[in-house]
Design an enzyme around this catalytic site. Structure first.
Site, PDB file in Angstrom:
ATOM      1  N   LYS A   1       0.796  -1.223   0.000  1.00  0.00           N
ATOM      2  CA  LYS A   1       0.000   0.000   0.000  1.00  0.00           C
ATOM      3  C   LYS A   1       0.835   1.283   0.000  1.00  0.00           C
ATOM      4  O   LYS A   1       0.303   2.373  -0.206  1.00  0.00           O
ATOM      5  CB  LYS A   1      -0.979  -0.012   1.172  1.00  0.00           C
ATOM      6  CG  LYS A   1      -2.065  -1.069   1.012  1.00  0.00           C
ATOM      7  CD  LYS A   1      -2.966  -0.747  -0.171  1.00  0.00           C
ATOM      8  CE  LYS A   1      -4.103  -1.742  -0.286  1.00  0.00           C
ATOM      9  NZ  LYS A   1      -5.070  -1.362  -1.323  1.00  0.00           N
TER      10      LYS A   1
ATOM     11  N   SER B   1      -2.772 -12.889   3.424  1.00  0.00           N
ATOM     12  CA  SER B   1      -3.200 -12.647   2.035  1.00  0.00           C
ATOM     13  C   SER B   1      -2.138 -13.154   1.056  1.00  0.00           C
ATOM     14  O   SER B   1      -2.466 -13.625  -0.038  1.00  0.00           O
ATOM     15  CB  SER B   1      -3.515 -11.168   1.799  1.00  0.00           C
ATOM     16  OG  SER B   1      -2.358 -10.375   1.871  1.00  0.00           O
TER      17      SER B   1
HETATM   18  N1  PMP Z   1      -3.244  -7.911   1.392  1.00  0.00           N
HETATM   19  C1  PMP Z   1      -3.157  -7.017   2.377  1.00  0.00           C
HETATM   20  C2  PMP Z   1      -2.392  -7.395   3.596  1.00  0.00           C
HETATM   21  C3  PMP Z   1      -3.801  -5.780   2.271  1.00  0.00           C
HETATM   22  O1  PMP Z   1      -3.735  -4.888   3.275  1.00  0.00           O
HETATM   23  C4  PMP Z   1      -4.535  -5.489   1.103  1.00  0.00           C
HETATM   24  C5  PMP Z   1      -5.278  -4.186   0.987  1.00  0.00           C
HETATM   25  N2  PMP Z   1      -6.510  -4.187   1.668  1.00  0.00           N
HETATM   26  C6  PMP Z   1      -4.608  -6.449   0.091  1.00  0.00           C
HETATM   27  C7  PMP Z   1      -3.925  -7.636   0.257  1.00  0.00           C
HETATM   28  C8  PMP Z   1      -5.439  -6.261  -1.151  1.00  0.00           C
HETATM   29  O2  PMP Z   1      -4.991  -5.265  -2.017  1.00  0.00           O
HETATM   30  P1  PMP Z   1      -6.020  -4.428  -2.888  1.00  0.00           P
HETATM   31  O3  PMP Z   1      -6.743  -3.492  -1.967  1.00  0.00           O
HETATM   32  O4  PMP Z   1      -5.168  -3.722  -3.875  1.00  0.00           O
HETATM   33  O5  PMP Z   1      -6.986  -5.374  -3.523  1.00  0.00           O
END
Ligand code: PMP
Length: 326
Positions: free
Chosen positions: A46, A274
């Protein structure tokens, strides 16, 4: 492009150009490669959108120096925005549902931001509404709104996609990424589909999340422990374009937990839930390409490892599945 080999004038210059590393537990014929996004200064993917969105918004005059950004965020976006905000002369306020990791909230405060908590049971939708209320009460305040701001996906179209393309000589057969806002996947998908329209694109969500409703499936909404991806209200996920997606994989928490442990123990990868969900789905896609079940223009699969497990140790990510609080 930064080489990290000469002195830099600001931490903002260290964002992006993260390493791309082979996931060993993927077929030799169709390897999976993951971008290690914890190498960013705020230690997550991010940071890319924090820098990109605020620079573009300042350029076009959405707010001036001394203005305030107010954002509903699960945490990493807050950290990324906070890193950039301070360096660009902006203030930052973040609205965070309580259940998200305390480590992230402490880091946002350390970076000089204000954190406002909302009840977990009210969900992300409530946090979004609250952010707009706070911005309305302030002078020169904007809500970048990562869930609907095209600059979010554009950041990945402009940086994550080209970096992966350069590292793999443009030979990327499939892109796989978990969707929170879907900015990461949409930006990468657009970039690679422009290079090759046959690029296979797969979204990833935790089992119990509702992204598959975009493909017309009935989904049993359930809570999940995997953090940072998934949705319970697809009307909020405005960036997600089903036309750009071939498939959506739902990964159960139990598999995610096991893969997090495996990635650490076998591959030296201290990555969070994730990332583990992405690894599971990306390996499945790679096997599908190898076995001729999935058509893809090249024999490599690209994904991202968005952040580090260190950010979630207090939630017991490496304890037993039952002890993992999610
Ligand atoms: N993994 C983590 C740890 C995140 O903080 C995020 C963002 N919410 C994502 C994946 C997903 O990314 P995006 O918002 O670009 O779909």
């Amino acid at each position: 492009m930064t080489t990290h080999q000469e002195p830099l004038s600001s931490v903002l210059e260290t964002i992006g150009e993260t390493p791309l590393v082979r996931v060993h537990d993927s077929p030799d014929e169709v390897p999976v490669y993951a971008k290690l996004e914890s190498f960013n200064p705020g230690a997550s993917i991010k940071d890319r959108i924090g820098k990109y969105m605020l620079e573009r918004m300042l350029e076009r005059g959405d707010m001036g120096e001394g203005g305030t950004v107010v954002e509903p965020t699960a945490g990493n976006t807050g950290i990324g925005l906070a890193v950039a905000a301070k360096q660009l002369g902006l203030n930052a306020v973040f609205v965070v549902p309580e259940r998200f990791s305390v480590e992230k909230q402490q880091l946002m405060r350390a970076l000089g931001a204000e954190v406002v908590n909302t009840p977990s049971e009210d969900g992300m939708g409530f946090a979004i509404d609250r952010a707009h209320e706070i911005a309305d009460e302030l002078d020169d305040a904007v809500v970048p709104q990562q869930f609907s701001n095209p600059l979010n996906a554009e950041a990945h179209y402009a940086t994550t996609g080209p970096e992966i393309g350069d590292a793999l000589d443009g030979k990327v057969g499939a892109v796989v990424a978990g969707c929170g806002t879907a900015g990461t996947l949409m930006g990468m998908a657009r970039y690679f589909r422009e290079k090759h329209p046959g690029t296979h694109v797969v979204a990833v969500e935790p089992a119990g999340s509702a992204y598959r409703e975009f493909l017309g499936e009935d989904v049993d909404h359930e809570e999940y422990k995997t953090e940072g991806i998934g949705t319970h209200d697809v009307s909020r996920n405005e960036l997600f374009d089903p036309e750009l997606v071939d498939d959506i994989h739902a990964v159960p928490d139990r598999e995610v937990h096991e893969e997090m442990g495996r990635l650490a123990a076998e591959e030296g990868q201290l990555v969070a839930s994730s990332a583990a969900a992405n690894a599971i789905a990306a390996k499945r896609v790679a096997r599908g390409i190898r076995d001729g079940e999935i058509d893809a223009p090249y024999e490599a699969v690209a994904t991202v490892f968005p952040d580090s497990s260190e950010r979630y140790l207090s939630k017991g990510v490496y304890r037993s599945f039952e002890e993992w609080e999610g």
